[in-house]
Design an enzyme around this catalytic site. Structure first.
Site, PDB file in Angstrom:
ATOM      1  N   GLU A  76      -0.066 -22.890 -54.696  1.00 42.50           N
ATOM      2  CA  GLU A  76       1.050 -22.380 -53.898  1.00 42.50           C
ATOM      3  C   GLU A  76       1.080 -20.860 -53.960  1.00 42.50           C
ATOM      4  O   GLU A  76       0.225 -20.215 -54.565  1.00 42.50           O
ATOM      5  CB  GLU A  76       2.377 -22.958 -54.401  1.00 42.50           C
ATOM      6  CG  GLU A  76       2.682 -22.652 -55.848  1.00 42.50           C
ATOM      7  CD  GLU A  76       3.905 -23.386 -56.361  1.00 42.50           C
ATOM      8  OE1 GLU A  76       4.648 -23.966 -55.555  1.00 42.50           O
ATOM      9  OE2 GLU A  76       4.127 -23.377 -57.586  1.00 42.50           O
TER      10      GLU A  76
ATOM     11  N   ASP B 142       9.228 -14.478 -58.001  1.00 42.61           N
ATOM     12  CA  ASP B 142       8.374 -14.582 -56.808  1.00 42.61           C
ATOM     13  C   ASP B 142       8.190 -13.233 -56.117  1.00 42.61           C
ATOM     14  O   ASP B 142       8.421 -13.100 -54.913  1.00 42.61           O
ATOM     15  CB  ASP B 142       8.958 -15.589 -55.810  1.00 42.61           C
ATOM     16  CG  ASP B 142       9.208 -16.953 -56.409  1.00 42.61           C
ATOM     17  OD1 ASP B 142       8.501 -17.306 -57.366  1.00 42.61           O
ATOM     18  OD2 ASP B 142      10.102 -17.663 -55.926  1.00 42.61           O
TER      19      ASP B 142
END
Length: 576
Positions: A248, A72
């Site tokens: 997302e 991430d």
């Protein structure tokens, strides 16, 4: 395919409340430090064939730039300084932060969340804790912001700030909105906005995995979203009629007068991708590009050589000389499609000469090398810069400030270590590695599919409740323990495998520990071996070759990569 475990905002809040129930938990050392095991002379060697077969040519560097569990990624720039952060889940300290001047040579400068007051994960699952941090620099007030979701202790979405990322961050400010994956955006006019993943409006969820992207106006004085300004700017994804899942990881940008919203779509498994939308206003409407996805590896043969997979969850930054780059996560499965090294941070140049940004070579099978920006010298592994490719990391564990590579689980490492000129004492907790609680283990990420890790252990257990050694750890229900313990008047070396169905002793052997011994774990893809030496020269195997399957997220579940731990406990339950 691995997707997010939290299907609705309600489940996130319920999970946080459950963790908060025991938020006062704090493990204490129970033994005098003189009896604690001393670890020294740790050596980790990466031996992946892909790097031997693909030596760097002039003007190239390796990607991933961060090997092992660094997922991430988010990135920002202030002048010539670049800062990158990653998810850290329940690892402590949290949110590792890296600095570079050129996007090739990186140094870790610390952690954003380095205090218990900022990170409350004492009872959190390994894959809970910190999700999808975003870091952005606001030129209007010369301040860096890090926003993220802390799935623990009821905190939820949060923000911390600093003027200098190398000198520490503020205390946590809770943000008043649901959902996950917040990112912050500062417009040219000084206004600020938050975008994030959320559940659809109540009663409007059409299918499992249906999510939306919301935008809020952000009050820079109060450091919170402005009530009533929330707006759904993407409902479902690029093609709502096709029921896309898990839109997302959003990021908002402004480029040549237009606004761009970039998101991950398809879940974090083998359908993962990155998609882009554009608008004339930060509030939308956002129109998807016709060439989506702009980054993915989902269309290629599953048996391709040197496979990189699950690519997505990206962030963009303008690099040296005006060339754009994108950092993103992906995995490199081993020969049995295991992902023991977890989700890693990769980088590619991005062509933004047209309307939409395009990851160069982001839609073909990815290669291990990338062209360096013009004028940059590759110093990776030199002059204090982090290594990548095949490298050796050596640490005698006697430096007062241990290397940033060493992390703990669910609490500060300072709670259980004592560093001296002879090495590092790991003072045992009464909990063992199977507890969903702080554990007394110093962890190093597994960064290669093929590696050796060796450490010297000086230790004489006093009872069968005492154990110290190496753990290969995916979570509390998926791990190996290779350590020294006691039975009667004898000392034994034991190897135990723990998986979801329970724990099993694989092998044990009587051993003399009057002198320090060396413990070693080696891996070659899915094959792991645990070895020991009592003379410092020759190694003997214990338990044969075992499978690394339980160290992979596709077996163990969750979002993290495997860790190699220097571990002790006074709550041992492994019986020779």
């Amino acid at each position: 395919m691995i997707t997010n475990p939290f299907k609705t905002t309600t489940s996130i809040l319920a999970f946080s409340a459950l963790l908060a129930f025991n938020s006062g938990f704090a493990q204490k050392n129970t033994k005098n430090t003189k009896d604690a095991p001393v670890f020294s002379n740790f050596v980790y060697q990466g031996k992946d064939k892909i790097y031997d077969e693909n030596p760097l040519k002039e003007g190239e560097f390796y990607s991933p730039i961060l090997q092992g569990c660094y997922p991430d990624p988010a990135i920002t720039r202030k002048g010539d300084d670049y800062y990158l952060v990653n998810s850290s889940f329940s690892m402590f300290p949290g949110v590792p932060i890296f600095h570079s001047k050129d996007l090739v040579n990186w140094k870790q400068i610390g952690y954003v969340l380095d205090r218990p007051s900022q990170l409350k994960v004492e009872t959190a699952g390994v894959s809970a804790g910190i999700y999808a941090p975003d870091i952005k620099y606001n030129k209007h007030n010369d301040t860096f912001y890090m926003v993220t979701t802390q799935i623990a202790s009821g905190i939820g979405n949060m923000v911390v700030k600093t003027k200098d990322p190398a000198k520490g961050w503020s205390e946590v400010k809770k943000l008043n909105f649901d959902g996950i994956d917040p990112a912050i955006f500062f417009d040219d006019d000084g206004k600020a906005y938050i975008v994030h993943n959320d559940a659809p409006d109540k009663g409007k969820e059409r299918y499992s995995g249906h999510r939306v992207i919301k935008l809020w106006e952000y009050d820079l004085e109060k450091d919170d979203v402005i009530p009533g300004t929330d707006k759904i700017i993407v409902d479902g994804g690029v093609h709502p009629d096709q029921n896309p899942i898990w839109i997302e990881g959003p990021h908002l940008y402004k480029h040549k007068g237009k606004y761009y919203l970039m998101c991950a779509e398809g879940g974090t498994g083998d359908w993962h991708s990155e998609v882009i939308f554009t608008s004339d206003s930060p509030k939308g409407p956002f129109i998807p590009a016709n060439n989506n996805p702009i980054l993915t590896q989902r269309y290629f043969p599953k048996d391709r050589k040197n496979k990189v997979d699950w690519a997505g969850h990206a962030d963009l930054v303008e690099g040296p000389n005006g060339q754009w780059y994108g950092v993103y996560l992906a995995v490199r499965p081993n020969e049995k499609q295991r992902v023991n090294t977890g989700r890693e941070t990769f980088i590619l140049p991005v062509d933004w000469s047209g309307t939409y940004p395009v990851f160069e070579n982001g839609l073909i099978p990815m290669k291990p090398t990338t062209k360096m920006p013009k004028g940059v010298t590759n110093q990776v592994g030199k002059n204090g810069f982090l290594p990548n490719g095949n490298f050796t990391f050596t640490d005698n564990l006697s430096t007062p400030n241990l290397d940033y590579k060493w992390i703990a689980m669910r609490g500060p490492r300072e709670n259980f270590i004592n560093v001296s000129k002879d090495g590092t004492k790991v003072i045992p907790f009464t909990t063992n590695i199977k507890a969903q609680a702080p554990v007394s283990a110093l962890f190093h990420r597994q960064q290669h599919a093929t590696f050796d890790a060796t450490v010297t252990l000086k230790y004489q257990p006093k009872s069968e409740a005492d154990l110290a050694g190496i753990t290969c750890y995916q979570n509390e229900k998926s791990n190996y323990v290779f350590g020294v313990t006691k039975k009667g008047n004898d000392t034994y070396l034991v190897l135990e495998r723990t998986e979801k169905s329970g724990s099993k002793l694989l092998a044990s052997e009587k051993i003399d520990v009057k002198k320090p011994i060396q413990l070693q774990v080696t891996a070659k893809g899915d094959d792991y071996n645990f070895n020991y030496s009592t003379d410092g020269k020759s190694f003997k195997n214990l338990g044969g070759t075992v499978s690394g399957d339980i160290l992979s997220t596709d077996v163990a579940g969750g979002f993290t990569g495997a860790l190699i731990g220097l571990y002790s406990t006074s709550g041992n339950d492994v019986r020779p």
